[in-house]
Design a protein around this motif. Structure first.
Motif, PDB file in Angstrom:
ATOM      1  N   LEU A 131       0.205  -1.899  -3.367  1.00  9.80           N
ATOM      2  CA  LEU A 131      -0.741  -1.618  -4.441  1.00  9.80           C
ATOM      3  C   LEU A 131      -1.557  -0.436  -4.053  1.00  9.80           C
ATOM      4  CD1 LEU A 131      -2.460  -2.111  -6.948  1.00  9.80           C
ATOM      5  CD2 LEU A 131      -3.821  -3.612  -5.708  1.00  9.80           C
ATOM      6  N   GLY A 132      -1.980  -0.106  -2.724  1.00 10.55           N
ATOM      7  CA  GLY A 132      -2.749   1.036  -2.596  1.00 10.55           C
ATOM      8  C   GLY A 132      -1.898   2.357  -2.664  1.00 10.55           C
ATOM      9  N   LEU A 133      -0.811   2.124  -2.501  1.00 14.70           N
ATOM     10  CA  LEU A 133       0.497   3.105  -2.637  1.00 14.70           C
ATOM     11  C   LEU A 133       0.517   3.689  -3.969  1.00 14.70           C
ATOM     12  CD1 LEU A 133       3.615   2.375  -0.571  1.00 14.70           C
ATOM     13  CD2 LEU A 133       2.300   4.212  -0.438  1.00 14.70           C
ATOM     14  N   PHE A 134       0.169   2.674  -5.149  1.00 14.36           N
ATOM     15  CA  PHE A 134       0.076   3.401  -6.317  1.00 14.36           C
ATOM     16  C   PHE A 134      -1.174   4.181  -6.498  1.00 14.36           C
ATOM     17  CE2 PHE A 134      -2.344   2.496 -10.345  1.00 14.36           C
ATOM     18  CZ  PHE A 134      -1.430   3.200 -11.375  1.00 14.36           C
ATOM     19  N   PHE A 135      -2.438   3.964  -6.072  1.00 10.98           N
ATOM     20  CA  PHE A 135      -3.452   5.090  -6.013  1.00 10.98           C
ATOM     21  C   PHE A 135      -3.139   6.162  -5.257  1.00 10.98           C
ATOM     22  CE2 PHE A 135      -5.103   0.784  -7.288  1.00 10.98           C
ATOM     23  CZ  PHE A 135      -5.794   0.784  -8.524  1.00 10.98           C
ATOM     24  N   SER A 136      -2.573   5.848  -4.110  1.00 15.13           N
ATOM     25  CA  SER A 136      -2.343   6.850  -3.303  1.00 15.13           C
ATOM     26  C   SER A 136      -1.383   8.099  -3.898  1.00 15.13           C
ATOM     27  CB  SER A 136      -1.788   6.622  -1.869  1.00 15.13           C
ATOM     28  OG  SER A 136      -2.767   5.841  -1.225  1.00 15.13           O
ATOM     29  N   ARG A 167     -12.531   0.335  -3.607  1.00 17.52           N
ATOM     30  CA  ARG A 167     -12.408   0.142  -5.174  1.00 17.52           C
ATOM     31  C   ARG A 167     -11.239  -0.260  -5.684  1.00 17.52           C
ATOM     32  NH1 ARG A 167     -17.329   0.449  -7.812  1.00 17.52           N
ATOM     33  NH2 ARG A 167     -16.795   0.858  -9.981  1.00 17.52           N
ATOM     34  N   PRO A 168     -10.184   0.212  -5.172  1.00 15.36           N
ATOM     35  CA  PRO A 168      -8.874  -0.443  -5.932  1.00 15.36           C
ATOM     36  C   PRO A 168      -8.849  -1.940  -5.434  1.00 15.36           C
ATOM     37  CG  PRO A 168      -8.379   1.386  -4.659  1.00 15.36           C
ATOM     38  CD  PRO A 168      -9.635   1.113  -4.065  1.00 15.36           C
ATOM     39  N   PHE A 169      -9.643  -2.675  -4.608  1.00 11.56           N
ATOM     40  CA  PHE A 169      -9.146  -3.995  -4.268  1.00 11.56           C
ATOM     41  C   PHE A 169     -10.350  -4.986  -5.013  1.00 11.56           C
ATOM     42  CE2 PHE A 169      -7.710  -1.594  -1.015  1.00 11.56           C
ATOM     43  CZ  PHE A 169      -6.287  -1.616  -0.815  1.00 11.56           C
ATOM     44  N   ILE A 170     -11.173  -4.355  -5.837  1.00  7.22           N
ATOM     45  CA  ILE A 170     -12.278  -5.266  -6.526  1.00  7.22           C
ATOM     46  C   ILE A 170     -11.592  -6.182  -7.340  1.00  7.22           C
ATOM     47  CG2 ILE A 170     -14.308  -5.201  -8.091  1.00  7.22           C
ATOM     48  CD1 ILE A 170     -14.925  -2.791  -6.817  1.00  7.22           C
ATOM     49  N   GLN A 171     -10.438  -5.727  -8.237  1.00  2.00           N
ATOM     50  CA  GLN A 171     -10.110  -6.566  -9.333  1.00  2.00           C
ATOM     51  C   GLN A 171      -8.889  -7.517  -8.476  1.00  2.00           C
ATOM     52  OE1 GLN A 171      -7.846  -4.303 -12.445  1.00  2.00           O
ATOM     53  NE2 GLN A 171      -6.046  -5.754 -12.136  1.00  2.00           N
ATOM     54  N   PRO A 172      -8.018  -7.182  -7.491  1.00  2.00           N
ATOM     55  CA  PRO A 172      -7.361  -8.383  -6.844  1.00  2.00           C
ATOM     56  C   PRO A 172      -8.526  -9.427  -6.345  1.00  2.00           C
ATOM     57  CG  PRO A 172      -6.495  -6.245  -6.291  1.00  2.00           C
ATOM     58  CD  PRO A 172      -7.850  -6.064  -6.922  1.00  2.00           C
ATOM     59  N   GLY A 195      -7.766   6.415   2.026  1.00  4.13           N
ATOM     60  CA  GLY A 195      -8.550   5.422   1.503  1.00  4.13           C
ATOM     61  C   GLY A 195      -7.880   4.164   1.165  1.00  4.13           C
ATOM     62  N   PRO A 196      -7.254   3.829   0.032  1.00  7.27           N
ATOM     63  CA  PRO A 196      -6.416   2.829  -0.328  1.00  7.27           C
ATOM     64  C   PRO A 196      -5.460   2.382   0.660  1.00  7.27           C
ATOM     65  CG  PRO A 196      -6.319   4.444  -2.169  1.00  7.27           C
ATOM     66  CD  PRO A 196      -6.936   5.210  -0.843  1.00  7.27           C
ATOM     67  N   LEU A 197      -4.634   3.391   1.411  1.00  4.52           N
ATOM     68  CA  LEU A 197      -3.657   2.651   2.588  1.00  4.52           C
ATOM     69  C   LEU A 197      -4.494   1.973   3.494  1.00  4.52           C
ATOM     70  CD1 LEU A 197      -1.383   5.935   2.578  1.00  4.52           C
ATOM     71  CD2 LEU A 197      -0.924   3.707   1.620  1.00  4.52           C
ATOM     72  N   LEU A 198      -5.668   2.698   4.091  1.00  3.72           N
ATOM     73  CA  LEU A 198      -6.466   1.984   4.953  1.00  3.72           C
ATOM     74  C   LEU A 198      -6.952   0.560   4.635  1.00  3.72           C
ATOM     75  CD1 LEU A 198      -8.234   4.984   6.915  1.00  3.72           C
ATOM     76  CD2 LEU A 198      -6.145   3.824   7.496  1.00  3.72           C
ATOM     77  N   GLY A 199      -7.366   0.735   3.393  1.00  8.38           N
ATOM     78  CA  GLY A 199      -7.935  -0.491   2.760  1.00  8.38           C
ATOM     79  C   GLY A 199      -7.032  -1.406   2.692  1.00  8.38           C
ATOM     80  N   GLY A 200      -5.897  -1.166   2.280  1.00 13.39           N
ATOM     81  CA  GLY A 200      -4.737  -2.367   2.011  1.00 13.39           C
ATOM     82  C   GLY A 200      -4.364  -2.881   3.406  1.00 13.39           C
ATOM     83  N   ILE A 201      -4.218  -2.078   4.337  1.00 12.81           N
ATOM     84  CA  ILE A 201      -3.657  -2.578   5.801  1.00 12.81           C
ATOM     85  C   ILE A 201      -4.950  -3.314   6.223  1.00 12.81           C
ATOM     86  CG2 ILE A 201      -3.536  -1.790   8.138  1.00 12.81           C
ATOM     87  CD1 ILE A 201      -2.447   0.825   7.057  1.00 12.81           C
ATOM     88  N   VAL A 202      -6.255  -3.193   6.096  1.00 14.96           N
ATOM     89  CA  VAL A 202      -7.459  -3.970   6.394  1.00 14.96           C
ATOM     90  C   VAL A 202      -7.462  -5.297   5.744  1.00 14.96           C
ATOM     91  CG1 VAL A 202      -9.991  -4.383   6.505  1.00 14.96           C
ATOM     92  CG2 VAL A 202      -8.827  -1.996   7.272  1.00 14.96           C
ATOM     93  N   TRP A 203      -7.035  -5.377   4.075  1.00 15.82           N
ATOM     94  CA  TRP A 203      -7.313  -6.342   3.408  1.00 15.82           C
ATOM     95  C   TRP A 203      -5.921  -7.471   3.860  1.00 15.82           C
ATOM     96  CZ3 TRP A 203      -9.053  -7.664  -1.914  1.00 15.82           C
ATOM     97  CH2 TRP A 203      -8.474  -8.680  -2.173  1.00 15.82           C
TER      98      TRP A 203
END
Length: 442
Positions: free
Chosen positions: A61-66, A267-272, A387-395
């Protein structure tokens, strides 16, 4: 479609719009309504498809925003330079056509259930977006008074909100009806997406025909001559030491870069997060998201006016601390009503501080305004890739709460970057507000 973006006059209103904006300013803003029709629907539905329907990972999912920001990074690396040298109208039209084409790509990718196709279309969307926004923001700056620059961008956000709300209502109405009767027919379920694409084509053509980019704002009540000659305006100002001035630039633009990483981090992970922890009904969650756009639309002009008059230091400190607290409350909210209210507060804070920043940046230089917007876009694009890549990994590896908690600490840590950077640069910007301050004292 005919919409007026002029504020309703009240007894307190004493300054005519002709002292704030050029006569064709509303024509500039008008394109945004058409361009923004698909903003919310597409982001929400693509996020829902990747994470919930296709059961992809948070990193995917983070890749989409990236990919969106990668496309923006590439276009923003040269569009700022072009915006200061060639027709801005042409760039805006090309950007609108690019966005429209990417929507058709997303639609086809959904029909064929191609995640790679989604990524390619997201990349094209990013390219078109920055080709559109950077020259448009430059035009908005040129067609508005420096004293009401935030108000001008408030109108920009107002128009964006109107288009977003109309597009969201139409999109989810079609999606809801199709889900009830033909839930397996993706051709109809997502059929509104190419309509958004056509709207972008129309907007680009309309903008090209209606807007006169040579008509810039003239100051009627001040002894300001040839603002474009920046050296004349600042020749009497004491210049700081080069190293001190460079420190201000480094701090300010580093703040923008790190802030972009931080926003992309959570931010991209609020909805999920909401779908997995508060309510799993995607349609219901979407309708709770909608009021945040509606209220943001209604108050955007007022927030712009506030940003024109607010002390930037107080605004940044207050917004950063309050924004962090609201983020923590969002991930601990118990139901959709509380979540929607907190998201409204969070969006309001972000809009206000963004108006403060864009007001400042638009006044730093006149001749190089497009380059400045382009540089900020480059830094933000790089940050939004990381950001989205790091956030997705942390998630995926730490916890679903971790991206949000980390983002709050980073947000608070960035306050000194902006405060010190603006403090160093503010006395030396080209479009100073000293004339207004002095006139208010007399």
């Amino acid at each position: 479609m005919r919409i007026s973006f002029s504020k309703t006059k009240t007894k307190k209103e004493s300054i005519p719009d002709s002292h704030k904006f050029t006569p064709d300013f509303n024509s500039v803003i008008f394109i945004i309504v058409w361009n923004s029709l698909g903003f919310f629907f597409i982001e929400f539905m693509i996020t829902y498809l990747i994470k919930q329907v296709w059961s992809s990972s948070a990193a995917q999912l983070g890749l989409f925003f990236s990919f969106i920001t990668l496309g923006g990074l590439i276009s923003s690396s040269f569009v700022g330079y072009l915006a200061d040298r060639i027709s801005k109208k042409k760039l805006v039209m090309i950007g609108a056509f690019g966005r429209g084409s990417s929507y058709f790509g997303l639609y086809i990718s959904i029909l064929f259930q191609s995640l790679n196709g989604i990524y390619i279309s997201a990349f094209l969307l990013g390219v078109g977006a920055h080709l559109f926004w950077i020259p448009l923001d430059t035009i908005i700056s040129e067609k508005s008074s420096k004293y009401y620059r935030s108000s001008a961008f408030g109108k920009r956000r107002f128009a964006l909100g109107i288009g977003l709300v109309i597009g969201t209502v139409v999109g989810f109405s079609i999606f809801g009806i199709a889900s009830a009767f033909i839930p397996e027919n993706n051709f109809i379920l997502y059929g509104v997406i190419p309509i958004y694409g056509i709207a972008n084509f129309y907007a680009g053509i309309k903008f090209w025909r209606k807007v006169d980019e040579d008509q810039i704002f003239k100051y009627p009540d001040e002894d300001i001559q040839e603002l474009s000659v920046e050296q004349d305006h600042i020749s009497d100002e004491p210049k700081p030491p080069v190293h001190f001035y460079l420190l201000g630039i480094i701090l300010l633009f580093s703040g923008f870069f790190l802030s972009a990483i931080n926003i992309g981090f959570y931010r991209p992970f609020i909805q999920p997060f909401v779908l997995e922890n508060i309510n799993s009904n995607a349609g219901l969650v979407a309708w709770f998201y909608l009021p945040t756009a509606v209220i943001g639309t209604l108050i955007a002009p007022k927030l712009g006016t506030l940003a024109d008059n607010i002390n930037p230091y107080i605004g940044i400190i207050f917004a950063s601390f309050l924004g962090g607290i609201v983020t923590l409350l969002i991930i601990n909210s118990a139901n959709l009503l509380i979540f929607a209210f907190l998201l409204i507060v969070d969006n309001t804070i972000m809009m206000t501080v963004n108006f403060v920043f864009i007001n400042f940046l638009s006044r730093v230089s006149i001749k190089n305004r497009g380059k400045i917007f382009g540089l900020v876009a480059v830094l933000e694009s790089i940050g939004m890739i990381i950001g989205p890549l790091l956030g997705g990994i942390v998630w995926d590896t730490v916890s679903k709460f971790a991206p949000f908690i980390i983002s709050v600490m980073v947000e608070w840590a960035l306050i000194p970057f902006f405060i010190i950077g603006i403090y160093i640069l503010l006395p030396h910007i080209v479009e100073s507000k000293k004339n207004k301050i002095d006139s208010q004292k007399t």
